[in-house]
Scaffold this motif. Sequence first.
Motif, short mmCIF file in Angstrom:
data_model
loop_
_atom_site.label_atom_id
_atom_site.label_comp_id
_atom_site.label_asym_id
_atom_site.label_seq_id
_atom_site.Cartn_x
_atom_site.Cartn_y
_atom_site.Cartn_z
N GLN A 40 21.75 44.36 52.46
CA GLN A 40 22.38 44.28 51.14
C GLN A 40 23.79 44.84 51.24
O GLN A 40 24.00 45.93 51.76
N GLY A 41 24.75 44.10 50.75
CA GLY A 41 26.12 44.57 50.71
C GLY A 41 26.48 45.07 49.33
O GLY A 41 25.71 44.91 48.37
N GLU A 42 27.64 45.68 49.24
CA GLU A 42 28.09 46.21 47.96
C GLU A 42 29.60 46.07 47.87
O GLU A 42 30.31 46.30 48.86
N LEU A 43 30.06 45.69 46.69
CA LEU A 43 31.50 45.64 46.47
C LEU A 43 31.82 46.29 45.14
O LEU A 43 30.97 46.39 44.26
N VAL A 44 33.03 46.77 45.03
CA VAL A 44 33.52 47.37 43.80
C VAL A 44 34.68 46.52 43.33
O VAL A 44 35.51 46.09 44.14
N PHE A 45 34.72 46.25 42.03
CA PHE A 45 35.86 45.53 41.49
C PHE A 45 36.30 46.15 40.18
O PHE A 45 35.52 46.77 39.47
N ALA A 46 37.60 46.03 39.93
CA ALA A 46 38.22 46.62 38.75
C ALA A 46 38.66 45.53 37.78
O ALA A 46 39.28 44.55 38.20
N ILE A 47 38.35 45.74 36.52
CA ILE A 47 38.75 44.83 35.45
C ILE A 47 39.64 45.63 34.51
O ILE A 47 39.28 46.74 34.10
N ASP A 48 40.81 45.09 34.18
CA ASP A 48 41.71 45.83 33.28
C ASP A 48 41.30 45.64 31.83
O ASP A 48 40.37 44.88 31.53
N SER A 88 39.33 49.98 27.58
CA SER A 88 40.26 50.23 28.68
C SER A 88 39.69 49.56 29.93
O SER A 88 38.68 48.88 29.86
N GLY A 89 40.32 49.77 31.05
CA GLY A 89 39.82 49.18 32.29
C GLY A 89 38.48 49.76 32.70
O GLY A 89 38.04 50.79 32.20
N ILE A 90 37.84 49.05 33.62
CA ILE A 90 36.51 49.47 34.07
C ILE A 90 36.33 49.09 35.53
O ILE A 90 36.86 48.08 35.99
N ASN A 91 35.61 49.92 36.27
CA ASN A 91 35.23 49.62 37.66
C ASN A 91 33.75 49.31 37.68
O ASN A 91 32.95 50.06 37.09
N LEU A 92 33.38 48.23 38.35
CA LEU A 92 31.98 47.84 38.44
C LEU A 92 31.56 47.74 39.89
O LEU A 92 32.36 47.40 40.76
N VAL A 93 30.30 48.01 40.14
CA VAL A 93 29.70 47.90 41.47
C VAL A 93 28.77 46.69 41.44
O VAL A 93 27.98 46.53 40.51
N PHE A 94 28.88 45.85 42.46
CA PHE A 94 28.06 44.64 42.55
C PHE A 94 27.34 44.65 43.89
O PHE A 94 27.98 44.77 44.94
N ARG A 95 26.03 44.56 43.87
CA ARG A 95 25.23 44.52 45.10
C ARG A 95 24.80 43.08 45.35
O ARG A 95 24.44 42.37 44.42
#
Length: 99
Positions: A40-48, A88-95
Amino acid sequence: MKYSPVGGGNAETTYLTTVYGLVIPHMNLRKVAAGRRHQQGELVFAIDYGGALMGAKITKSSGLADVDAAALAAVRAAAPFPLPPTGSGINLVFRFKGE
């Protein structure tokens, strides 16, 4: 508690579900993984605050560079996103996993 492949701080569950629903149609990990063993991989992405994707990066590799790249491409293809409920902006983690 039900497992969610997307998580992020205080974000409302409905927002996470919406983001997940936008990303998943762009995922083709099963085809890319094609029976090859990986984790399983994981990525983080930021949404403004306006819903624009500000960046995305792999934080845990699946072990297959093309699977990681496909997951990043799916997040990028799903943008722009709805306005975050935080105002405001948010950071999310996606597996992700290609099975």
